[in-house]
Design an enzyme around this catalytic site. Structure first.
Site, PDB file in Angstrom:
ATOM      1  CG  HIS A  88      -7.655  -2.157   9.040  1.00  0.00           C
ATOM      2  ND1 HIS A  88      -6.752  -1.357   8.374  1.00  0.00           N
ATOM      3  CD2 HIS A  88      -7.760  -1.632  10.267  1.00  0.00           C
ATOM      4  CE1 HIS A  88      -6.352  -0.380   9.168  1.00  0.00           C
ATOM      5  NE2 HIS A  88      -6.947  -0.529  10.340  1.00  0.00           N
ATOM      6  CG  HIS A 112      -1.960   1.077   1.206  1.00  0.00           C
ATOM      7  ND1 HIS A 112      -3.177   0.941   1.837  1.00  0.00           N
ATOM      8  CD2 HIS A 112      -1.983   2.303   0.642  1.00  0.00           C
ATOM      9  CE1 HIS A 112      -3.892   2.044   1.666  1.00  0.00           C
ATOM     10  NE2 HIS A 112      -3.172   2.880   0.945  1.00  0.00           N
ATOM     11  CD  GLU A 118      -4.027  -2.528   0.933  1.00  0.00           C
ATOM     12  OE1 GLU A 118      -4.875  -3.426   0.739  1.00  0.00           O
ATOM     13  OE2 GLU A 118      -3.646  -2.182   2.061  1.00  0.00           O
TER      14      GLU A 118
END
EC number: 2.6.99.2
Length: 243
Positions: free
Chosen positions: A195, A43, A70
């Site tokens: 997450h 990310h 991401e």
């Protein structure tokens, strides 16, 4: 079995704290795959405080499993993704200064933006997942925008699981996750999740969310590896994902 994609941002954070190339992000990614992970997630953020854009380009020929990039679909981010062409791009509505992801897309409000971005990614042959809160009303709009999958934002689940260890199955919040996943599966969307998933809460989530294709885990897994070792930790997480 649900696939495990390991987010290696924290490896880059450790490297960047000292400068140089220790630990070597590329070598760690290869080792993670060798130890049994099904994919590598990164990310990159605009300030490059962990994964750098250069890392993403360098990882492309190295990653032999699934490469998942991401991030927020800024102009620079999309340029990079379209050049690298990972197997999957997960769109996350992070502001530039976000420490970590904290919410999913409002797929109704941002329908036009998402549709345009997803169309461009599809033209490059990239599968697209949309980071989504557990809200049934947002699922249809994700499909309409062109998404192939949703990634359930599991931060609130992880927080509530810790508060209600004895009977997490009674949480109304968890019903929201189940109902959102059920709706997604019914209209042909794949289901990812990520997450704050960890060795404590992952198994329950896996057992109660049907059709869970993939989880992306970074912070907790790397923290556990400090105690258990990286290879052993990956196997511990894989064990939680067995059917």
């Amino acid at each position: 079995m649900t696939k495990l994609s390991v987010n290696i941002n924290k490896i880059a954070t450790l490297r960047n704290a000292r400068g140089g190339n220790l630990p070597d992000v590329l070598q760690v990614a290869q080792d993670i795959e060798r130890f049994g992970a099904d994919g590598i997630t990164v990310h990159p953020r605009p300030d490059e405080r962990h994964i750098r854009y250069r890392d993403v380009y360098d990882l492309k020929p190295v990653v032999k499993t699934e490469f998942n990039i991401e991030g927020y679909p800024s102009k620079d981010f999309l340029k990079m993704v379209l050049e690298v062409k990972p197997q999957q791009c997960t769109l996350v509505p992070d502001p530039p200064d976000a420490i970590t992801s904290s919410t999913g897309w409002d797929t109704i409000q941002h329908q036009s933006q998402l549709r345009e971005v997803i169309s461009a990614l599809h033209q490059a042959g990239i599968r697209v997942s949309i980071f989504l809160n557990p809200e049934v009303r947002l699922v249809e709009a994700a499909k309409t925008a062109g998404a192939d999958r949703i990634e359930l934002y599991t931060g609130p689940y992880a927080e509530e699981y810790t508060k209600a260890r004895t009977q997490p199955q009674n949480l109304q919040l968890f019903n929201d996750y189940k109902n959102t996943a059920k709706e997604a599966a019914a209209i042909g969307l794949g289901i990812n999740a990520g997450h704050d998933l960890n060795l404590e809460n992952l198994r329950f989530f896996k057992l109660h969310i049907e059709h869970l294709a993939e989880v992306s885990i970074g912070h907790a897994l790397i923290a556990d590896a400090l105690y258990y070792g990286l290879e052993n930790t990956i196997q511990l997480y894989k064990r939680q994902l067995q059917d």
